[in-house]
Write an enzyme that holds these catalytic residues in place. Sequence first.
Site, mmCIF file in Angstrom:
data_model
loop_
_atom_site.group_PDB
_atom_site.id
_atom_site.type_symbol
_atom_site.label_atom_id
_atom_site.label_comp_id
_atom_site.label_asym_id
_atom_site.label_seq_id
_atom_site.Cartn_x
_atom_site.Cartn_y
_atom_site.Cartn_z
ATOM 1 N N HIS A 14 -61.885 -67.458 54.984
ATOM 2 C CA HIS A 14 -61.408 -67.199 56.343
ATOM 3 C C HIS A 14 -62.055 -68.167 57.326
ATOM 4 C CE1 HIS A 14 -59.448 -62.981 56.111
ATOM 5 N NE2 HIS A 14 -59.271 -63.647 54.992
ATOM 6 N N TYR A 25 -60.930 -57.529 65.247
ATOM 7 C CA TYR A 25 -61.851 -56.548 65.820
ATOM 8 C C TYR A 25 -61.264 -56.142 67.165
ATOM 9 C CZ TYR A 25 -65.448 -58.102 62.458
ATOM 10 O OH TYR A 25 -66.154 -58.401 61.317
ATOM 11 N N PRO A 35 -72.285 -51.831 60.898
ATOM 12 C CA PRO A 35 -71.497 -52.778 60.104
ATOM 13 C C PRO A 35 -70.779 -53.852 60.924
ATOM 14 C CG PRO A 35 -70.475 -50.612 60.097
ATOM 15 C CD PRO A 35 -71.799 -50.452 60.757
ATOM 16 N N LYS A 54 -73.105 -57.785 58.442
ATOM 17 C CA LYS A 54 -74.365 -58.477 58.159
ATOM 18 C C LYS A 54 -75.199 -57.828 57.047
ATOM 19 C CE LYS A 54 -73.866 -61.850 60.793
ATOM 20 N NZ LYS A 54 -72.968 -62.637 59.974
ATOM 21 N N TYR A 89 -71.642 -65.207 63.243
ATOM 22 C CA TYR A 89 -70.715 -64.542 62.320
ATOM 23 C C TYR A 89 -70.732 -65.205 60.940
ATOM 24 C CZ TYR A 89 -66.767 -61.756 60.819
ATOM 25 O OH TYR A 89 -65.978 -60.857 60.144
HETATM 26 P P1 FAD Z 1 -77.745 -50.632 48.222
HETATM 27 O O1 FAD Z 1 -76.452 -51.280 47.997
HETATM 28 O O2 FAD Z 1 -77.792 -49.369 49.010
HETATM 29 O O3 FAD Z 1 -78.400 -50.388 46.802
HETATM 30 C C1 FAD Z 1 -79.519 -49.568 46.619
HETATM 31 C C2 FAD Z 1 -79.451 -48.990 45.228
HETATM 32 O O4 FAD Z 1 -80.644 -48.252 44.996
HETATM 33 C C3 FAD Z 1 -78.309 -47.997 45.060
HETATM 34 O O5 FAD Z 1 -77.560 -48.322 43.925
HETATM 35 C C4 FAD Z 1 -78.982 -46.648 44.951
HETATM 36 O O6 FAD Z 1 -78.264 -45.750 44.135
HETATM 37 C C5 FAD Z 1 -80.312 -47.057 44.325
HETATM 38 N N1 FAD Z 1 -81.409 -46.109 44.561
HETATM 39 C C6 FAD Z 1 -81.705 -45.409 45.676
HETATM 40 N N2 FAD Z 1 -82.795 -44.661 45.476
HETATM 41 C C7 FAD Z 1 -83.207 -44.884 44.214
HETATM 42 C C8 FAD Z 1 -84.267 -44.405 43.416
HETATM 43 N N3 FAD Z 1 -85.147 -43.500 43.896
HETATM 44 N N4 FAD Z 1 -84.404 -44.841 42.152
HETATM 45 C C9 FAD Z 1 -83.526 -45.752 41.632
HETATM 46 N N5 FAD Z 1 -82.479 -46.238 42.340
HETATM 47 C C10 FAD Z 1 -82.328 -45.811 43.611
HETATM 48 N N6 FAD Z 1 -72.212 -53.698 55.158
HETATM 49 C C11 FAD Z 1 -71.359 -54.557 55.630
HETATM 50 O O7 FAD Z 1 -71.747 -55.696 55.845
HETATM 51 N N7 FAD Z 1 -70.044 -54.162 55.872
HETATM 52 C C12 FAD Z 1 -69.599 -52.893 55.585
HETATM 53 O O8 FAD Z 1 -68.437 -52.580 55.767
HETATM 54 C C13 FAD Z 1 -70.501 -51.974 55.071
HETATM 55 N N8 FAD Z 1 -70.112 -50.700 54.784
HETATM 56 C C14 FAD Z 1 -71.052 -49.837 54.297
HETATM 57 C C15 FAD Z 1 -70.686 -48.512 54.012
HETATM 58 C C16 FAD Z 1 -71.641 -47.591 53.542
HETATM 59 C C17 FAD Z 1 -71.237 -46.169 53.246
HETATM 60 C C18 FAD Z 1 -72.975 -48.014 53.341
HETATM 61 C C19 FAD Z 1 -74.025 -47.046 52.827
HETATM 62 C C20 FAD Z 1 -73.320 -49.338 53.609
HETATM 63 C C21 FAD Z 1 -72.371 -50.247 54.097
HETATM 64 N N9 FAD Z 1 -72.698 -51.574 54.380
HETATM 65 C C22 FAD Z 1 -71.818 -52.428 54.865
HETATM 66 C C23 FAD Z 1 -74.004 -52.094 54.170
HETATM 67 C C24 FAD Z 1 -74.086 -52.835 52.847
HETATM 68 O O9 FAD Z 1 -73.268 -52.216 51.900
HETATM 69 C C25 FAD Z 1 -75.540 -52.842 52.453
HETATM 70 O O10 FAD Z 1 -76.244 -53.585 53.427
HETATM 71 C C26 FAD Z 1 -75.804 -53.385 51.063
HETATM 72 O O11 FAD Z 1 -75.257 -52.522 50.103
HETATM 73 C C27 FAD Z 1 -77.300 -53.539 50.862
HETATM 74 O O12 FAD Z 1 -77.579 -53.774 49.518
HETATM 75 P P2 FAD Z 1 -78.897 -53.214 48.859
HETATM 76 O O13 FAD Z 1 -78.863 -53.696 47.460
HETATM 77 O O14 FAD Z 1 -80.052 -53.530 49.721
HETATM 78 O O15 FAD Z 1 -78.783 -51.624 48.933
HETATM 79 C C1 DHB Z 2 -65.637 -55.255 56.784
HETATM 80 C C2 DHB Z 2 -66.670 -54.560 57.288
HETATM 81 C C3 DHB Z 2 -67.293 -55.014 58.422
HETATM 82 O O1 DHB Z 2 -68.316 -54.357 58.930
HETATM 83 C C4 DHB Z 2 -66.888 -56.148 59.070
HETATM 84 O O2 DHB Z 2 -67.515 -56.538 60.194
HETATM 85 C C5 DHB Z 2 -65.868 -56.867 58.547
HETATM 86 C C6 DHB Z 2 -65.237 -56.409 57.397
HETATM 87 C C7 DHB Z 2 -64.961 -54.768 55.576
HETATM 88 O O3 DHB Z 2 -65.368 -53.741 55.029
HETATM 89 O O4 DHB Z 2 -63.977 -55.376 55.168
#
Ligand code: FAD
Ligand code: DHB
Length: 393
Positions: A72, A201, A293, A297, A384
């Site tokens: 994009h 957005y 979100p 980021k 962005y």
């Molecule tokens: P996570 O992906 O949360 O991974 C952490 C892992 O640790 C999980 O698999 C969990 O099960 C595991 N865990 C937790 N506790 C324990 C334990 N005690 N023992 C073993 N394992 C454990 N970001 C965006 O940029 N855009 C979005 O649209 C967006 N939507 C999101 C929607 C939701 C519902 C959530 C929760 C987050 C969203 N995010 C979004 C944020 C993005 O998904 C996260 O920033 C990203 O997943 C971070 O990755 P991570 O590996 O740090 O954590």
């Molecule tokens: C999506 C989520 C976001 O927070 C964003 O800024 C752009 C895209 C997505 O889930 O596609």
Amino acid sequence: MRTQVGIIGSGPAGLLLARLLHLQGIESVILERQSRAYVEGRIRAGVLEQGTVNLLREAQVAERMDREGLIHDGVSLAFDGRSTRIDMHTLTGGSTVLVYGQTEMTRDLIQAHLDAGGVIKYEAPAVAVEDFLTSQPRITYEEAGRRQELTCDFVAGCDGYHGVARKSVAADKIRLFEKIYSFGWLGILSDTPPVDEELIYANHERGFALCSMRSHTRSRYYVQCDLDDQVENWTDDAFWDELRRRIPPQFAERLVTGPRLEMSIAPLRSFVAEPMRFGKLFLAGDAAHIMPPTGAKGLNLAASDIFYLSQALIAYYGQNRADLLDRYSDACLRRVWKAIRFSWWFTSLMHKFGDDPINRRLQLAELDYLANSEAARTAVAENYVGLPFESFE
Ligand code: FAD
Ligand code: DHB
């Protein structure tokens, strides 16, 4: 059980770290609380910055992403019956983002790591990290109902906001910064063609809306909702009606609707833990910071933490250098705070904050300024597409 790097969590942060270390001959064990199917089914982010894409290529998990991801060049900000395009490609001198679901990226990482003989223990929740201020840190965890112990050189706490790694640190050794927003995002995933080729957005008097996608045939849409709202309150039709009201008419008219594949509500929060290193324990990704979100980021920041952590661990094992480990927290936090700032700013610009009329007038003035100022649009574009990963060699 013993390993070099004990990783808690098999989200993007934990998996990417394990993979980058494995490619350098450094062994790890990932402990994951959930099942593989649960981790692979979770719908989350969808926009990858160039730095994240580069890191996935380095991790040799980019084949499907490069084939299926959508490049994009720009995004649109809709407001007050018009819209302004942020031409990221032109404004940043050639940078773009890639639309590729976190779900797909996670599947690719898991498959590659297991195929290469990597160890991921599913349904094995970590209980606590112990002795991380000594040279022999330990992770206690549960497996099949029995208490086990993993001894390692280092522990990477990649276990998200609700994980145990951060909570293992004494309260007087960690500083937490937190801001909770008074609304959430209601999201729908559907097998329908996206309403436009680029993301939109929308700032609307009824609340924010976002039109996003996962592919040419799969859409992801969000509408701002009340914090105490519940998915059960929303039929598919009610969602589509609300989305149509909040996006510009030319898009509302051609919106293709369909049944939900998934619907969920995410609360919005800005949160940072400082520092991100405690002796042999390193926090990365959502375990150390989360943000609203808006601007996508979260996932990208998890990747940039792992860029620094993997380099630091590789320098330690390969060259007996500990200086990068010492600089890990500062290097991450410099970038973290800038992403926290951008997400907060973008959230403030685009959402409805109560009924305060001055707030909306200020938002519209800023959006009008953006529409007329290339300098202002350039600042948005730079953030962005993602600020650069600074070298900390
Ligand atoms: P996570 O992906 O949360 O991974 C952490 C892992 O640790 C999980 O698999 C969990 O099960 C595991 N865990 C937790 N506790 C324990 C334990 N005690 N023992 C073993 N394992 C454990 N970001 C965006 O940029 N855009 C979005 O649209 C967006 N939507 C999101 C929607 C939701 C519902 C959530 C929760 C987050 C969203 N995010 C979004 C944020 C993005 O998904 C996260 O920033 C990203 O997943 C971070 O990755 P991570 O590996 O740090 O954590
Ligand atoms: C999506 C989520 C976001 O927070 C964003 O800024 C752009 C895209 C997505 O889930 O596609």
